[in-house]
Write an enzyme that holds these catalytic residues in place. Structure first.
Site, PDB file in Angstrom:
ATOM      1  N   ASP A 212       4.842  -4.067  -5.106  1.00 20.72           N
ATOM      2  CA  ASP A 212       3.869  -5.338  -4.555  1.00 20.72           C
ATOM      3  C   ASP A 212       3.998  -6.176  -5.405  1.00 20.72           C
ATOM      4  OD1 ASP A 212       0.836  -5.282  -3.238  1.00 20.72           O
ATOM      5  OD2 ASP A 212       0.481  -4.612  -6.182  1.00 20.72           O
ATOM      6  N   SER A 237      -3.927  -6.808  -2.652  1.00 17.55           N
ATOM      7  CA  SER A 237      -3.747  -5.382  -1.923  1.00 17.55           C
ATOM      8  C   SER A 237      -4.665  -4.856  -1.227  1.00 17.55           C
ATOM      9  CB  SER A 237      -2.727  -4.320  -2.997  1.00 17.55           C
ATOM     10  OG  SER A 237      -1.592  -5.630  -2.981  1.00 17.55           O
ATOM     11  N   GLN A 287       3.155  -3.474   4.619  1.00 19.01           N
ATOM     12  CA  GLN A 287       1.428  -3.741   3.600  1.00 19.01           C
ATOM     13  C   GLN A 287       0.002  -4.662   4.367  1.00 19.01           C
ATOM     14  OE1 GLN A 287       1.704  -6.316  -0.673  1.00 19.01           O
ATOM     15  NE2 GLN A 287       0.896  -4.330  -1.429  1.00 19.01           N
TER      16      GLN A 287
END
Length: 295
Positions: A212, A237, A287
């Site tokens: 991430d 995110s 993502q």
């Protein structure tokens, strides 16, 4: 055992302690946070802790093969996070778990994870792209000490947040060279700053944590944006998915090859493949995040 006299190993041990959840009921765990660079919990931390919670309810001979997650609300760094595990299914080959992370009585994160017993089967993969030797690249400290355009307090916070991981960009990161659009493609080598135990779940958890950190960089590159460090983009995110194809170690070099196929409507998409240093495709990642230009 990590060298507790080495600052980098100390940082890794601190991260491992952070990810080591307290079990308060059979399928309920409690995690803590640490001071964040931004006033919310780092998404990679929540995803990694959720994988710890899920994995601790699964037999050790069934490693994780995928996760799918949604970030629902910003996490509060000053409050504990409770992880509630739902044992969805225990089959002959696959085990499925659902995890909800709760703070202040509200869900902030939702994850589904699947685990599988080892099987022999068909085997092929996309080839590893060209990349320079990670040892030939500057460390995060070496790169960031030369960025006079970034406030010193932001540099220190970034370095502190990444101290547990040796993260080496192949090209300049978005905040290092900005103002001119570039190819929406980014490569980063990474490994933990210290050796880890052999537990496969631990390596999955650490890879989840790191995944991430840089995945949306390629979105910024396409528009010449430097990111939150320069204040020209606000982001967070939204969802995150990973598939663990082959065994790997997070304490050995992994190539994170990332690109962005699209950005639209205040959102940006990043997709990536993670390879071992000897060229095995270990992980695929996708993502989507909020990417907004401040007005």
């Amino acid at each position: 055992m990590l060298d507790t006299t080495d600052p980098m190993s100390q940082a890794l041990q601190s991260l491992l302690d952070l990810l080591d959840l307290e079990r308060i009921e059979q399928d309920i765990f409690r995690g803590r946070s640490r001071s964040a660079v931004v006033p919310r919990v780092f998404g990679g931390q929540v995803a990694a802790q959720a994988m710890v919670a899920a994995g601790r309810t699964v037999p050790e001979d069934r490693p994780a093969h995928s996760l799918h997650a949604y970030f629902l609300r910003p996490g509060d760094p000053g409050a504990p996070i409770v992880y509630e595990v739902d044992r969805i299914r225990d089959g002959r080959s696959f085990t499925t778990r659902r995890v909800v992370a709760v703070q202040h009585g509200k869900p902030i994160f939702h994850l589904s994870a699947s685990f599988q017993s080892h099987e022999d089967g068909l085997d092929h993969q996309a080839p590893m792209p060209p990349a320079p030797d990670p040892e030939s690249l500057p460390t995060s400290h070496e790169r960031m000490r030369g960025y006079g355009h970034i406030p010193s307090d932001v540099v220190e916070r970034l370095l502190q947040a990444r101290a547990a991981v040796d993260l080496r960009y192949v090209e300049e990161p978005p905040y290092g060279k900005f103002g001119e659009p570039r190819d929406p493609h980014s490569q980063v080598w990474f490994r933990t700053n210290g050796k880890l135990d052999d537990d496969p779940l631990l390596h999955v958890v650490l890879a989840t944590y790191v995944s991430d950190m840089t995945l949306l960089d390629s979105v910024l590159l396409a528009h010449g944006r430097g990111g939150w460090a320069l204040g020209d983009v606000v982001g967070a995110s939204l969802d995150h998915a990973m598939w663990f194809h082959r065994p790997f170690r997070a304490d050995e070099w992994l190539l994170y090859d990332q690109e962005s196929p699209s950005a639209y409507g205040g959102r940006g998409l990043g997709q990536a493949r993670i390879y071992t240093e000897d060229g095995r495709l270990a992980i695929s990642v996708i993502q989507e995040g909020v990417v907004r230009v401040p007005r």
